[in-house]
Design a protein around this motif. Structure first.
Motif, mmCIF file in Angstrom:
data_model
loop_
_atom_site.group_PDB
_atom_site.id
_atom_site.type_symbol
_atom_site.label_atom_id
_atom_site.label_comp_id
_atom_site.label_asym_id
_atom_site.label_seq_id
_atom_site.Cartn_x
_atom_site.Cartn_y
_atom_site.Cartn_z
ATOM 1 N N ALA A 72 0.656 2.275 -9.619
ATOM 2 C CA ALA A 72 -0.529 1.823 -9.725
ATOM 3 C C ALA A 72 -0.049 0.291 -8.874
ATOM 4 O O ALA A 72 -1.007 0.080 -7.808
ATOM 5 C CB ALA A 72 -1.014 0.985 -10.793
ATOM 6 N N ALA A 73 0.973 -0.322 -8.845
ATOM 7 C CA ALA A 73 1.576 -1.357 -8.058
ATOM 8 C C ALA A 73 1.474 -1.042 -6.510
ATOM 9 O O ALA A 73 1.258 -1.774 -5.707
ATOM 10 C CB ALA A 73 2.676 -2.177 -8.519
ATOM 11 N N THR A 74 2.375 0.049 -6.434
ATOM 12 C CA THR A 74 2.421 0.752 -5.103
ATOM 13 C C THR A 74 1.320 0.777 -4.498
ATOM 14 O O THR A 74 1.011 0.371 -2.952
ATOM 15 C CB THR A 74 3.061 1.969 -4.883
ATOM 16 N N GLU A 75 0.212 1.312 -5.004
ATOM 17 C CA GLU A 75 -1.159 1.556 -4.536
ATOM 18 C C GLU A 75 -1.577 0.405 -4.009
ATOM 19 O O GLU A 75 -2.459 0.142 -2.896
ATOM 20 C CB GLU A 75 -2.074 2.476 -5.582
ATOM 21 N N ALA A 76 -1.689 -0.407 -4.736
ATOM 22 C CA ALA A 76 -2.138 -1.870 -4.576
ATOM 23 C C ALA A 76 -1.730 -2.767 -3.440
ATOM 24 O O ALA A 76 -2.305 -3.042 -2.494
ATOM 25 C CB ALA A 76 -2.296 -2.850 -5.796
ATOM 26 N N ALA A 77 -0.330 -2.609 -3.327
ATOM 27 C CA ALA A 77 0.210 -3.101 -2.163
ATOM 28 C C ALA A 77 0.157 -2.389 -0.837
ATOM 29 O O ALA A 77 -0.250 -2.942 0.148
ATOM 30 C CB ALA A 77 1.730 -3.152 -2.473
ATOM 31 N N GLU A 78 -0.257 -0.969 -0.802
ATOM 32 C CA GLU A 78 -0.448 -0.301 -0.020
ATOM 33 C C GLU A 78 -1.909 -0.525 0.854
ATOM 34 O O GLU A 78 -2.015 -0.792 1.981
ATOM 35 C CB GLU A 78 -0.538 0.954 0.029
ATOM 36 N N ALA A 79 -2.747 -0.713 -0.192
ATOM 37 C CA ALA A 79 -4.234 -1.419 0.096
ATOM 38 C C ALA A 79 -4.202 -2.656 0.692
ATOM 39 O O ALA A 79 -4.854 -2.800 1.732
ATOM 40 C CB ALA A 79 -5.170 -1.302 -1.028
ATOM 41 N N ALA A 80 -3.441 -3.493 0.212
ATOM 42 C CA ALA A 80 -3.279 -4.773 0.910
ATOM 43 C C ALA A 80 -2.829 -4.670 2.236
ATOM 44 O O ALA A 80 -3.232 -5.172 3.069
ATOM 45 C CB ALA A 80 -2.495 -5.803 0.016
ATOM 46 N N LEU A 81 -1.699 -3.790 2.580
ATOM 47 C CA LEU A 81 -1.099 -4.013 3.979
ATOM 48 C C LEU A 81 -2.277 -3.047 4.770
ATOM 49 O O LEU A 81 -2.307 -3.690 6.031
ATOM 50 C CB LEU A 81 0.069 -2.734 3.939
ATOM 51 N N LYS A 82 -2.954 -2.078 4.316
ATOM 52 C CA LYS A 82 -3.983 -1.515 5.137
ATOM 53 C C LYS A 82 -5.195 -2.554 5.654
ATOM 54 O O LYS A 82 -5.434 -2.772 6.682
ATOM 55 C CB LYS A 82 -4.793 -0.297 4.699
#
Length: 102
Positions: A58-68
């Motif tokens: 979940a943390a990785t998914e949130a970080a990837e969304a912020a990068l996008k």
């Protein structure tokens, strides 16, 4: 340096031994209650609580969304996801982000 009198040395030794004895007694007294009894008392009195934490996924998914989102704005950033205590769960460095962005 001035040498201490015999009376002062004996008194200092007595005070030191008394402090050590009190500390040892306190440590034994603190450990006297069984852990199960303490846990039952805490659960009964509602002195404990449960918390939920983000999984790494979940943390990785949130970080990837912020990068996008940053890429859409032409920003070169690094993203860190932390838990409620401020401990880092995931850190992602975006393409082109400088070393200072961590």
């Amino acid at each position: 340096m001035k040498k201490l009198s015999k009376r002062t040395r004996v008194l200092a030794a007595g005070v030191t031994l008394a402090a050590l004895g009190a500390g040892a007694f306190g440590a034994v007294s603190a450990n006297a209650a069984p852990a199960a009894a303490v846990a039952k008392a805490d659960a009964k009195n509602k002195n404990t609580m449960r918390t939920t934490h983000l999984t790494v996924e979940a943390a990785t998914e949130a970080a990837e969304a912020a990068l996008k989102a940053a890429e859409k704005e032409n920003q070169r950033v690094s993203v860190a996801v932390v838990d409620r205590n401020g401990n880092t769960v995931v850190t992602l460095r975006g393409d082109g982000a400088g070393p200072q962005s961590y």
